[in-house]
Motif scaffolding. Sequence first.
Motif, mmCIF file in Angstrom:
data_model
loop_
_atom_site.group_PDB
_atom_site.id
_atom_site.type_symbol
_atom_site.label_atom_id
_atom_site.label_comp_id
_atom_site.label_asym_id
_atom_site.label_seq_id
_atom_site.Cartn_x
_atom_site.Cartn_y
_atom_site.Cartn_z
ATOM 1 N N VAL B 102 0.815 -1.214 0.000
ATOM 2 C CA VAL B 102 0.000 0.000 0.000
ATOM 3 C C VAL B 102 0.849 1.265 0.000
ATOM 4 C CG1 VAL B 102 -2.014 -1.094 1.049
ATOM 5 C CG2 VAL B 102 -0.317 -0.035 2.523
ATOM 6 N N GLY B 103 2.154 1.107 0.158
ATOM 7 C CA GLY B 103 3.020 2.278 0.110
ATOM 8 C C GLY B 103 4.468 1.906 0.341
ATOM 9 N N THR B 104 5.362 2.692 -0.232
ATOM 10 C CA THR B 104 6.805 2.518 -0.013
ATOM 11 C C THR B 104 7.368 3.914 0.204
ATOM 12 O OG1 THR B 104 6.890 0.618 -1.490
ATOM 13 C CG2 THR B 104 8.965 1.699 -1.030
ATOM 14 N N GLU B 105 8.148 4.110 1.250
ATOM 15 C CA GLU B 105 8.744 5.431 1.437
ATOM 16 C C GLU B 105 10.113 5.332 2.058
ATOM 17 O OE1 GLU B 105 7.015 7.803 4.913
ATOM 18 O OE2 GLU B 105 5.370 6.401 4.523
ATOM 19 N N GLU B 106 10.877 6.410 1.952
ATOM 20 C CA GLU B 106 12.192 6.417 2.570
ATOM 21 C C GLU B 106 12.088 6.974 3.987
ATOM 22 O OE1 GLU B 106 16.119 8.902 1.965
ATOM 23 O OE2 GLU B 106 15.887 7.491 0.282
ATOM 24 N N ARG B 107 12.831 6.393 4.917
ATOM 25 C CA ARG B 107 12.895 6.868 6.296
ATOM 26 C C ARG B 107 14.359 6.860 6.700
ATOM 27 N NH1 ARG B 107 8.373 8.053 9.780
ATOM 28 N NH2 ARG B 107 6.524 7.380 8.639
ATOM 29 N N LEU B 108 14.714 7.688 7.667
ATOM 30 C CA LEU B 108 16.073 7.629 8.195
ATOM 31 C C LEU B 108 16.033 6.836 9.495
ATOM 32 C CD1 LEU B 108 17.261 11.280 7.490
ATOM 33 C CD2 LEU B 108 17.488 9.226 6.064
ATOM 34 N N ALA B 109 17.020 5.995 9.724
ATOM 35 C CA ALA B 109 17.029 5.129 10.908
ATOM 36 C C ALA B 109 17.135 5.941 12.195
ATOM 37 C CB ALA B 109 18.184 4.131 10.826
ATOM 38 N N THR B 110 16.166 5.775 13.102
ATOM 39 C CA THR B 110 16.292 6.337 14.444
ATOM 40 C C THR B 110 17.295 5.454 15.199
ATOM 41 O OG1 THR B 110 14.476 4.921 15.183
ATOM 42 C CG2 THR B 110 13.892 7.146 14.475
ATOM 43 N N THR B 111 17.709 5.926 16.391
ATOM 44 C CA THR B 111 18.655 5.137 17.181
ATOM 45 C C THR B 111 18.108 3.729 17.416
ATOM 46 O OG1 THR B 111 19.148 7.194 18.335
ATOM 47 C CG2 THR B 111 20.062 5.182 19.282
ATOM 48 N N ALA B 112 16.817 3.653 17.773
ATOM 49 C CA ALA B 112 16.208 2.352 18.093
ATOM 50 C C ALA B 112 16.231 1.424 16.882
ATOM 51 C CB ALA B 112 14.763 2.563 18.569
ATOM 52 N N ILE B 113 15.819 1.919 15.743
ATOM 53 C CA ILE B 113 15.733 1.048 14.564
ATOM 54 C C ILE B 113 17.126 0.747 14.013
ATOM 55 C CG2 ILE B 113 14.803 0.871 12.209
ATOM 56 C CD1 ILE B 113 12.321 2.327 13.198
ATOM 57 N N ALA B 114 18.025 1.724 14.074
ATOM 58 C CA ALA B 114 19.414 1.476 13.657
ATOM 59 C C ALA B 114 19.995 0.329 14.490
ATOM 60 C CB ALA B 114 20.247 2.744 13.821
ATOM 61 N N GLY B 115 19.701 0.333 15.795
ATOM 62 C CA GLY B 115 20.186 -0.738 16.673
ATOM 63 C C GLY B 115 19.644 -2.093 16.253
ATOM 64 N N HIS B 116 18.351 -2.146 15.954
ATOM 65 C CA HIS B 116 17.751 -3.418 15.530
ATOM 66 C C HIS B 116 18.397 -3.950 14.258
ATOM 67 C CE1 HIS B 116 14.813 -3.115 18.577
ATOM 68 N NE2 HIS B 116 13.960 -2.332 17.969
ATOM 69 N N LEU B 117 18.748 -3.035 13.333
ATOM 70 C CA LEU B 117 19.234 -3.467 12.017
ATOM 71 C C LEU B 117 20.758 -3.502 11.923
ATOM 72 C CD1 LEU B 117 16.658 -1.699 9.639
ATOM 73 C CD2 LEU B 117 16.844 -4.143 10.163
ATOM 74 N N GLY B 118 21.431 -3.145 13.020
ATOM 75 C CA GLY B 118 22.900 -3.145 12.974
ATOM 76 C C GLY B 118 23.453 -2.105 12.022
ATOM 77 N N LEU B 219 18.228 -8.518 8.940
ATOM 78 C CA LEU B 219 17.794 -8.229 7.576
ATOM 79 C C LEU B 219 16.677 -7.202 7.545
ATOM 80 C CD1 LEU B 219 17.465 -11.829 6.137
ATOM 81 C CD2 LEU B 219 19.124 -10.105 5.399
ATOM 82 N N LEU B 220 15.731 -7.352 8.465
ATOM 83 C CA LEU B 220 14.588 -6.455 8.414
ATOM 84 C C LEU B 220 13.993 -6.283 9.800
ATOM 85 C CD1 LEU B 220 11.238 -7.481 8.367
ATOM 86 C CD2 LEU B 220 12.277 -9.026 6.744
ATOM 87 N N TYR B 221 13.399 -5.106 10.001
ATOM 88 C CA TYR B 221 12.647 -4.810 11.208
ATOM 89 C C TYR B 221 11.206 -4.639 10.764
ATOM 90 C CZ TYR B 221 10.650 -1.956 14.961
ATOM 91 O OH TYR B 221 9.838 -1.461 15.942
ATOM 92 N N GLY B 222 10.319 -5.465 11.303
ATOM 93 C CA GLY B 222 8.931 -5.428 10.874
ATOM 94 C C GLY B 222 7.964 -5.147 12.003
ATOM 95 N N ASN B 223 6.793 -4.660 11.648
ATOM 96 C CA ASN B 223 5.679 -4.472 12.589
ATOM 97 C C ASN B 223 4.454 -5.114 11.958
ATOM 98 O OD1 ASN B 223 5.704 -1.389 14.509
ATOM 99 N ND2 ASN B 223 7.400 -2.750 14.057
ATOM 100 N N ALA B 224 3.838 -6.063 12.660
ATOM 101 C CA ALA B 224 2.595 -6.664 12.171
ATOM 102 C C ALA B 224 1.468 -6.177 13.065
ATOM 103 C CB ALA B 224 2.686 -8.180 12.209
ATOM 104 N N VAL B 225 0.446 -5.587 12.458
ATOM 105 C CA VAL B 225 -0.689 -5.032 13.201
ATOM 106 C C VAL B 225 -1.865 -5.991 13.013
ATOM 107 C CG1 VAL B 225 -2.235 -3.045 13.406
ATOM 108 C CG2 VAL B 225 0.184 -2.711 12.813
#
Lengths: 238, 238
Positions: B102-118, B219-225
């Motif tokens: 439903v959508g694709t966008e660019e985001r910059l890694a926050t500290t939390a997400i950067a940590g998850h993805l190395g 490889l990836l950080y995901g959220n399933a709702v």
Amino acid sequence: MAKTRIPVWRLIQSDLEAEIRAGLIGPGDQLPSENDLAERFSVNRHTVRMALANLAMLGLVRARRGRGVFVEDRPPEYRITRDSKWSEIERQMNAGPSGRVVGTEERLATTAIAGHLGLAEGTPLVMVETVRGASPSLLIYGYHLFDGARFAGIGEAVARSGSFTQALAEYGVDAFYRASTWIDCRMPRPREAEALSIPLDAPVLVMMYVDSDGEGRPLLYGNAVIPSGSLIVRIDTL
Amino acid sequence: MAKTRIPVWRLIQSDLEAEIRAGLIGPGDQLPSENDLAERFSVNRHTVRMALANLAMLGLVRARRGRGVFVEDRPPEYRITRDSKWSEIERQMNAGPSGRVVGTEERLATTAIAGHLGLAEGTPLVMVETVRGASPSLLIYGYHLFDGARFAGIGEAVARSGSFTQALAEYGVDAFYRASTWIDCRMPRPREAEALSIPLDAPVLVMMYVDSDGEGRPLLYGNAVIPSGSLIVRIDTL
């Protein structure tokens, strides 16, 4: 389905809340200004302020005078392992046994619960209802079901010590382990919302679990009702 | 905190819902009659009927003409293991790849997400937003974040195949594993409620996770709702 009207500020709240909880706006990050948010959502600043005030009530953001609104740290994690138990959380938070028994009643085992406890359907069970707190911001409501014959009077034992670990020891159980956990969410029932000091329209995480003794025999079937955002359940699988 | 008024039938609904979800009233069990429930909650039968109708909409109970109201089976379980992936659920339900981007966008890694993805904080990420369904009653909304450089164009790859497993294979990833999972709940944001066909006042379970390759590299950080009650997350620890 019967509809309840959702105010606009709540829609903005849920949108920002989703980004904060996902970590897309991380701890310490600053939210856009009230003016920018008002423009982004096409609403007035009063509506934005209502949304921000509610995010602050949920402990997700904090306003710093003259500087803006910032995302707070994430809630503590509750790791699911074979050693998961509430007394571990209390220990991590330097709290003592905190269980307060709010009710004890007899129930007959349904097929589902009989299966969890390894008992026949219709077996009399004792259900102990508690409120426990590891800190003022971390309260949980609980339902705990035991074989009524083997654990007769366990409600009183929990009321005396404030701890299921200590109460079980009185029945000769000196070690128990988490066997299985199921996780679901729902809205709180009125007595849960009151005991947990949360509004009736804030969701709760429900952790259902079976604890077993060292030989794998089921001891208790429990339900922990956790206010949304006060604890994050974590499972490591690698 | 700003209050929204909760109708009485919703309080009755939440009370019965808590008992059903806990298994205290089990699958196949009959609920008390409308008259008995009206007496127990000190309300009229119309109010009880509103509560029961909403429990039925949530798939928790079903009325059988002339016989009464009965509790439905529990939703399917989603077991968290190192092999947890949505394609496993689709396979269990005999469904094919069902991902709709439903959508694709660019985001910059926050500290939390950067940590998850190395990755380093501020690294450009690509976020792919999807709706996936293993059955008409089991839809989930997802956010998936990848290193933007390594996985450039992955949104298009997912759109072509409907599957993250197949899209990752195009980037040379032939196996991936669940490393960590975090579970929380909240109210849905408007676009999630619309895509999942749920009301804005029904809560959602949010499963946040990191998937890694065979060598443990993220490889990836995901959220399933996941709409409340459509899937129960299960963790076995013994």
